[in-house]
Design a protein around this motif. Structure first.
Motif, PDB file in Angstrom:
ATOM      1  N   TRP A  34       0.792  -1.232   0.000  1.00 56.75           N
ATOM      2  CA  TRP A  34       0.000   0.000   0.000  1.00 56.75           C
ATOM      3  C   TRP A  34       0.829   1.290   0.000  1.00 56.75           C
ATOM      4  O   TRP A  34       0.411   2.267  -0.638  1.00 56.75           O
ATOM      5  N   ILE A  82       0.125   4.118  -2.814  1.00 56.61           N
ATOM      6  CA  ILE A  82      -0.202   5.504  -2.469  1.00 56.61           C
ATOM      7  C   ILE A  82       0.608   6.461  -3.332  1.00 56.61           C
ATOM      8  O   ILE A  82       0.088   7.447  -3.868  1.00 56.61           O
ATOM      9  N   SER A 101      -6.439   6.311   1.363  1.00 58.63           N
ATOM     10  CA  SER A 101      -5.488   7.341   1.773  1.00 58.63           C
ATOM     11  C   SER A 101      -5.432   8.484   0.768  1.00 58.63           C
ATOM     12  O   SER A 101      -5.453   9.659   1.143  1.00 58.63           O
ATOM     13  N   ALA A 132      -4.629   2.178  -0.099  1.00 56.69           N
ATOM     14  CA  ALA A 132      -4.039   3.249  -0.901  1.00 56.69           C
ATOM     15  C   ALA A 132      -5.133   4.161  -1.452  1.00 56.69           C
ATOM     16  O   ALA A 132      -5.003   5.394  -1.428  1.00 56.69           O
TER      17      ALA A 132
END
Length: 293
Positions: free
Chosen positions: A101, A105, A166, A163
């Motif tokens: 992840w 991101i 976020s 991801a």
């Protein structure tokens, strides 16, 4: 709180998430939705107690309903997929893939307004995916079952989910840290309802299992979200992003020390590739703009 103090506070989350895989394995045979419900109930209770102590109820009234829905979907989706993955696949391998992840991101952030991908991002992605491919080719002792392959697939979806959550959070604007408590409570309720409809109830088989469940709710599925929220909003976001890439290595080390995974050259190489690829992608992003709070 200074920027440096907030950054250190956020890094506590990285340390707590390194315990997530080992504690999850310890809660067997709890099914994923039940485990999600119980641990988020604990994490939400911690947040509600903190809100009551600080008098932060009024701040929650100004948070948009879509923020609450988005936060709940992110937390519920990520942890259901993560807990399911660790029930099906070897824990070290599933944990490493789930910790793609941070890389995702960086890659997805290139799609945001004013951002773009460059050669460093692509090179980092290739390194990290090489680490994931090594896991898939090796398996547990070199022989992956159908259930294990499904578990690793869920771990991959888990990484994409966190991801997406976020990166998407940046588009929804800033919300007070107190809102995380509502995310947790709503996730617990949703998970409990889904558990009643789809799972057979099974509780931890030992005292260690109960201790693992409570520790999950207090730490990786509780306190971690609050301190991370403080860190990314008040601290050095770029520095926190880089430190989060230590999580795959730390998680694997904890699993090995707890006797829940075996040390092997394949695991070490996979962890190094995934972590190195994520760091390379982060450095590529940091070079094109100054560090920001």
């Amino acid at each position: 709180m200074t920027k440096g103090q907030a950054t250190i506070t956020g890094f506590i989350a990285v340390l707590l998430w390194a315990l997530l895989a080992a504690l999850t394995v310890g809660t067997a045979p709890m099914p994923p939705l039940l485990l999600t419900a119980v641990t988020f109930a604990i994490g939400g209770a911690i947040g509600l107690a903190w809100i009551a102590w600080t008098g932060g109820w009024r701040d929650l009234l100004h948070v948009s309903p879509k923020v609450y829905l988005f936060g709940t979907a992110g937390l519920f989706g990520y942890h259901f997929l993560y807990f399911s993955a660790l029930r099906l696949a070897p824990p070290a391998e599933a944990s490493l893939i789930a910790y793609l992840w941070p890389l995702f991101i960086v890659l997805l952030s290139g799609l945001l307004p004013g951002e773009r991908l460059n050669a460093g991002h692509v090179a980092g992605a290739l390194l990290a995916f090489a680490g994931a491919a090594l896991i898939l080719s090796g398996g547990a002792g070199g022989d992956l079952t159908g259930g294990a392959i499904a578990g690793l697939g869920l771990a991959f979806l888990c990484a994409l989910t966190w991801a997406g959550y976020s990166v998407g959070s940046r588009l929804l604007g800033q919300a007070p840290t107190a809102s995380v408590a509502i995310f947790c409570v709503m996730t617990a309720v949703l998970s409990a309802l889904a558990h009643q409809l789809t799972e057979v109830t099974a509780w931890p088989a030992s005292g260690w299992g109960w201790a693992s469940c409570i520790a999950l709710g207090v730490g990786p599925v509780g306190l971690a979200f609050y301190v991370w929220d403080i860190g990314v909003k008040r601290g050095n976001i770029q520095l926190l992003g880089v430190t989060s890439y230590a999580a795959p290595l730390l998680s694997t080390i904890v699993l090995i020390l707890a006797g829940q995974a075996e040390a092997s050259p394949r695991i070490a190489i996979s962890a190094a590739l995934i972590t190195s690829g994520a760091v390379m992608a982060a450095r590529a992003g940091a070079r094109k703009r100054p560090l920001q709070a």
